[in-house]
Scaffold this active site. Structure first.
Site, mmCIF file in Angstrom:
data_model
loop_
_atom_site.group_PDB
_atom_site.id
_atom_site.type_symbol
_atom_site.label_atom_id
_atom_site.label_comp_id
_atom_site.label_asym_id
_atom_site.label_seq_id
_atom_site.Cartn_x
_atom_site.Cartn_y
_atom_site.Cartn_z
ATOM 1 N N HIS A 10 0.846 -1.210 0.000
ATOM 2 C CA HIS A 10 0.000 0.000 0.000
ATOM 3 C C HIS A 10 0.875 1.253 0.000
ATOM 4 O O HIS A 10 2.056 1.235 0.396
ATOM 5 C CB HIS A 10 -0.907 0.010 1.238
ATOM 6 N N ARG A 61 -5.999 0.867 4.105
ATOM 7 C CA ARG A 61 -4.864 1.424 3.352
ATOM 8 C C ARG A 61 -4.526 0.556 2.133
ATOM 9 O O ARG A 61 -4.113 1.061 1.085
ATOM 10 C CB ARG A 61 -3.655 1.635 4.248
ATOM 11 N N GLU A 88 -1.553 -6.855 7.477
ATOM 12 C CA GLU A 88 -0.176 -6.605 7.959
ATOM 13 C C GLU A 88 0.110 -7.469 9.186
ATOM 14 O O GLU A 88 -0.821 -7.933 9.874
ATOM 15 C CB GLU A 88 -0.039 -5.122 8.309
ATOM 16 N N HIS A 158 0.586 -5.505 2.420
ATOM 17 C CA HIS A 158 1.347 -4.725 3.402
ATOM 18 C C HIS A 158 2.823 -5.106 3.412
ATOM 19 O O HIS A 158 3.211 -6.161 2.898
ATOM 20 C CB HIS A 158 0.744 -4.959 4.791
HETATM 21 O O1 3PG Z 1 2.677 -1.897 10.418
HETATM 22 C C1 3PG Z 1 3.462 -0.959 10.261
HETATM 23 O O2 3PG Z 1 3.918 -0.210 11.151
HETATM 24 C C2 3PG Z 1 3.995 -0.705 8.869
HETATM 25 O O3 3PG Z 1 3.041 -0.973 7.925
HETATM 26 C C3 3PG Z 1 5.185 -1.594 8.639
HETATM 27 O O4 3PG Z 1 6.011 -1.321 9.678
HETATM 28 P P1 3PG Z 1 7.532 -1.785 9.617
HETATM 29 O O5 3PG Z 1 8.084 -1.301 8.300
HETATM 30 O O6 3PG Z 1 8.115 -1.110 10.810
HETATM 31 O O7 3PG Z 1 7.511 -3.288 9.705
#
Ligand code: 3PG
Length: 211
Positions: A10, A61, A88, A158
């Protein structure tokens, strides 16, 4: 050669902009995130692909990113399947915390391990292995059969749910996946062999900015 699998993270979300751990929380895209999704859609339109089906997560998202991409490729009414299996990684107790505050509290190395390691979960959350334990079966049972039938399949999801998939497709080790980061809105075009192995991979944009 069988079908085509396109994976795209996303665009920037409001919590990405605020540098907050997001996981299963549900912020929408920022203006930049909308631009990134449109740019990814434009790259796919230039690539000349027409999709047979699209998949996304239960989070807005990713759903919003998918809609923008489908508009750009001229398929606004394409069959779209939403499933939380593609959500995610759950960041558990870190969700909503500022990433720099987390580094100050637990240290740079510990936060890097929680964010990028294979089998070390954040407190109360999912490791990448845990995430893959729901993403990979869903891919195998729902997505891969359609690709092997020659369909062109788009998956908007994600950073970490896609890292769990890319790790396997790109044959990355537990050590190799530590360095894997996916840029927001940049499509990855996979062509698969009849045995589901990767025949080719093209990245339609700049993945170097991913962090
Ligand atoms: O869930 C989150 O914070 C982001 O989408 C991905 O976070 P990260 O890049 O810190 O894993």
């Amino acid at each position: 050669m069988s079908g085509t699998l396109v994976l795209v993270r996303h665009g920037q979300s409001d919590w990405n902009l605020k540098n907050l751990f997001t996981g299963w929380k549900d912020p929408d895209l920022t203006e930049l995130g909308i631009q990134e999704a449109n740019a990814g859609g434009a790259a796919l339109a230039d690539y000349g692909i027409k999709f047979d089906v699209a998949y996304t997560s239960a989070l807005v998202r990713a759903q919003h990113t998918l809609k923008l991409i489908l508009d750009k490729v001229g398929q606004p009414n394409l069959e779209t399947i939403r499933d939380q299996a593609l959500n995610e990684r759950d960041y558990g107790d870190l969700s909503g915390l500022n990433k720099d505050d987390a580094r100050a509290k637990w240290g740079e190395e510990q936060v890097h391990v929680w964010r990028r390691s294979y089998d070390v979960p954040p407190p109360g959350g999912e490791s990448l292995r845990d995430t893959g334990a729901r993403v990979w079966p869903y891919y195998l049972t729902e997505i891969l059969p359609r690709v092997l039938r020659g369909e062109k399949v788009l998956v908007a999801a994600h950073g970490n749910s896609l890292r769990s998939l890319v790790m396997v497709l790109d044959k990355l080790s537990k050590e190799g996946v530590l360095a894997l980061n996916l840029a927001t809105g940049v499509p990855m075009v996979y062509k698969l062999n009849a045995d589901s192995t990767v025949a080719s991979k093209e990245v339609l944009g700049d993945m170097s900015g991913a962090h």
